[in-house]
Design a protein around this motif. Sequence first.
Motif, mmCIF file in Angstrom:
data_model
loop_
_atom_site.group_PDB
_atom_site.id
_atom_site.type_symbol
_atom_site.label_atom_id
_atom_site.label_comp_id
_atom_site.label_asym_id
_atom_site.label_seq_id
_atom_site.Cartn_x
_atom_site.Cartn_y
_atom_site.Cartn_z
ATOM 1 N N THR A 1 20.022 27.634 -27.413
ATOM 2 C CA THR A 1 19.751 28.466 -26.090
ATOM 3 C C THR A 1 18.820 29.782 -27.374
ATOM 4 N N ARG A 2 17.853 30.540 -26.517
ATOM 5 C CA ARG A 2 17.337 31.461 -27.217
ATOM 6 C C ARG A 2 18.365 32.986 -26.893
ATOM 7 N N ARG A 3 18.275 33.579 -27.774
ATOM 8 C CA ARG A 3 19.105 34.986 -27.694
ATOM 9 C C ARG A 3 17.895 35.451 -26.998
ATOM 10 N N HIS A 4 18.174 36.379 -26.753
ATOM 11 C CA HIS A 4 17.200 37.762 -26.355
ATOM 12 C C HIS A 4 17.433 39.182 -26.389
ATOM 13 N N TYR A 5 16.879 39.585 -26.792
ATOM 14 C CA TYR A 5 17.452 41.192 -27.879
ATOM 15 C C TYR A 5 16.269 42.336 -27.516
ATOM 16 N N ASP A 6 17.105 43.587 -26.844
ATOM 17 C CA ASP A 6 16.976 44.417 -25.964
ATOM 18 C C ASP A 6 16.291 45.228 -27.156
ATOM 19 N N GLU A 7 14.681 46.242 -26.700
ATOM 20 C CA GLU A 7 14.483 47.198 -27.578
ATOM 21 C C GLU A 7 14.762 48.319 -28.299
ATOM 22 N N GLU A 8 16.237 48.322 -27.232
ATOM 23 C CA GLU A 8 16.670 49.393 -28.663
ATOM 24 C C GLU A 8 17.417 48.592 -29.821
ATOM 25 N N PHE A 9 18.375 47.379 -29.340
ATOM 26 C CA PHE A 9 18.354 46.766 -30.416
ATOM 27 C C PHE A 9 17.571 46.677 -31.638
ATOM 28 N N LYS A 10 16.556 46.163 -31.524
ATOM 29 C CA LYS A 10 15.442 45.532 -31.928
ATOM 30 C C LYS A 10 15.359 46.937 -33.543
ATOM 31 N N LYS A 11 14.785 47.987 -32.603
ATOM 32 C CA LYS A 11 14.473 48.988 -33.362
ATOM 33 C C LYS A 11 16.094 49.601 -34.067
ATOM 34 N N LEU A 12 17.235 49.464 -33.842
ATOM 35 C CA LEU A 12 18.324 50.202 -34.758
ATOM 36 C C LEU A 12 18.720 48.921 -35.668
ATOM 37 N N ALA A 13 17.977 47.825 -35.242
ATOM 38 C CA ALA A 13 18.496 46.693 -36.030
ATOM 39 C C ALA A 13 17.060 46.595 -38.279
ATOM 40 N N VAL A 14 15.905 47.000 -37.057
ATOM 41 C CA VAL A 14 15.228 47.239 -38.297
ATOM 42 C C VAL A 14 15.300 48.594 -39.445
ATOM 43 N N ASP A 15 15.783 50.177 -38.444
ATOM 44 C CA ASP A 15 15.961 50.730 -39.069
ATOM 45 C C ASP A 15 16.753 50.777 -40.135
ATOM 46 N N LEU A 16 17.804 50.236 -39.435
ATOM 47 C CA LEU A 16 19.181 49.677 -39.924
ATOM 48 C C LEU A 16 18.528 49.110 -41.840
ATOM 49 N N ALA A 17 17.895 48.201 -41.778
ATOM 50 C CA ALA A 17 17.032 47.486 -42.214
ATOM 51 C C ALA A 17 16.068 48.637 -43.131
ATOM 52 N N MET A 18 15.743 49.653 -42.906
ATOM 53 C CA MET A 18 14.745 50.368 -43.463
ATOM 54 C C MET A 18 15.408 51.055 -44.646
ATOM 55 N N VAL A 19 16.842 51.214 -44.368
ATOM 56 C CA VAL A 19 17.398 52.555 -44.420
ATOM 57 C C VAL A 19 18.982 51.840 -45.671
ATOM 58 N N LYS A 20 19.063 50.448 -45.407
ATOM 59 C CA LYS A 20 19.727 49.486 -46.372
ATOM 60 C C LYS A 20 18.755 49.181 -47.713
ATOM 61 N N GLY A 21 17.234 49.145 -47.451
ATOM 62 C CA GLY A 21 16.471 48.365 -48.396
ATOM 63 C C GLY A 21 16.581 47.250 -48.515
ATOM 64 N N SER A 22 17.097 46.290 -47.367
ATOM 65 C CA SER A 22 16.928 44.450 -47.764
ATOM 66 C C SER A 22 17.291 44.570 -46.151
ATOM 67 N N LEU A 23 16.538 43.366 -45.998
ATOM 68 C CA LEU A 23 16.215 42.858 -44.823
ATOM 69 C C LEU A 23 17.297 41.937 -44.397
ATOM 70 N N THR A 24 17.249 40.895 -45.809
ATOM 71 C CA THR A 24 18.012 39.646 -45.823
ATOM 72 C C THR A 24 19.314 40.772 -45.504
ATOM 73 N N SER A 25 20.093 40.865 -46.240
ATOM 74 C CA SER A 25 21.575 41.391 -46.213
ATOM 75 C C SER A 25 22.020 41.621 -44.537
ATOM 76 N N THR A 26 20.491 42.775 -44.038
ATOM 77 C CA THR A 26 20.650 43.640 -42.747
ATOM 78 C C THR A 26 20.835 41.965 -42.121
ATOM 79 N N ALA A 27 19.860 41.478 -41.847
ATOM 80 C CA ALA A 27 19.959 39.914 -40.658
ATOM 81 C C ALA A 27 21.194 39.544 -40.987
ATOM 82 N N ASN A 28 21.779 38.980 -42.234
ATOM 83 C CA ASN A 28 23.541 38.213 -41.915
ATOM 84 C C ASN A 28 24.624 38.667 -42.023
#
Length: 103
Positions: free
Chosen positions: A5-32
């Motif tokens: 089943t596909r999980r759906h994420y709301d826009e707020e979660f996506k924004k927070l995830a992207v912001d966190l990845a930008m701050v951390k500087g690592s997409l991979t570790s943030t995604a994990n």
Amino acid sequence: MMKKTRRHYDEEFKKLAVDLAMVKGSLTSTANELGITPDILARWRRERLPQQDKNSSSRQQLSQEQQEIIRLKRELKEAQLERDILKKAVGIFSKSDGKYFDS
């Protein structure tokens, strides 16, 4: 074979995830940490880039104190984003259908 089943994420979660990845500087570790694939996070980042300010002016020589302030602000932003994501996750799991907790 089990149907995925596909999980759906709301826009707020996506924004927070992207912001966190930008701050951390690592997409991979943030995604994990968030339990998503780096590809999904990279796509969300690409989708948000046109909306973000593109203030990519070259950095001037900053004093050590200014560099320290920038570093501390970045760490504070990271901690705030992690807190917001955890709050959102608790909210999602607390109103779930009991799939994750015995209720």
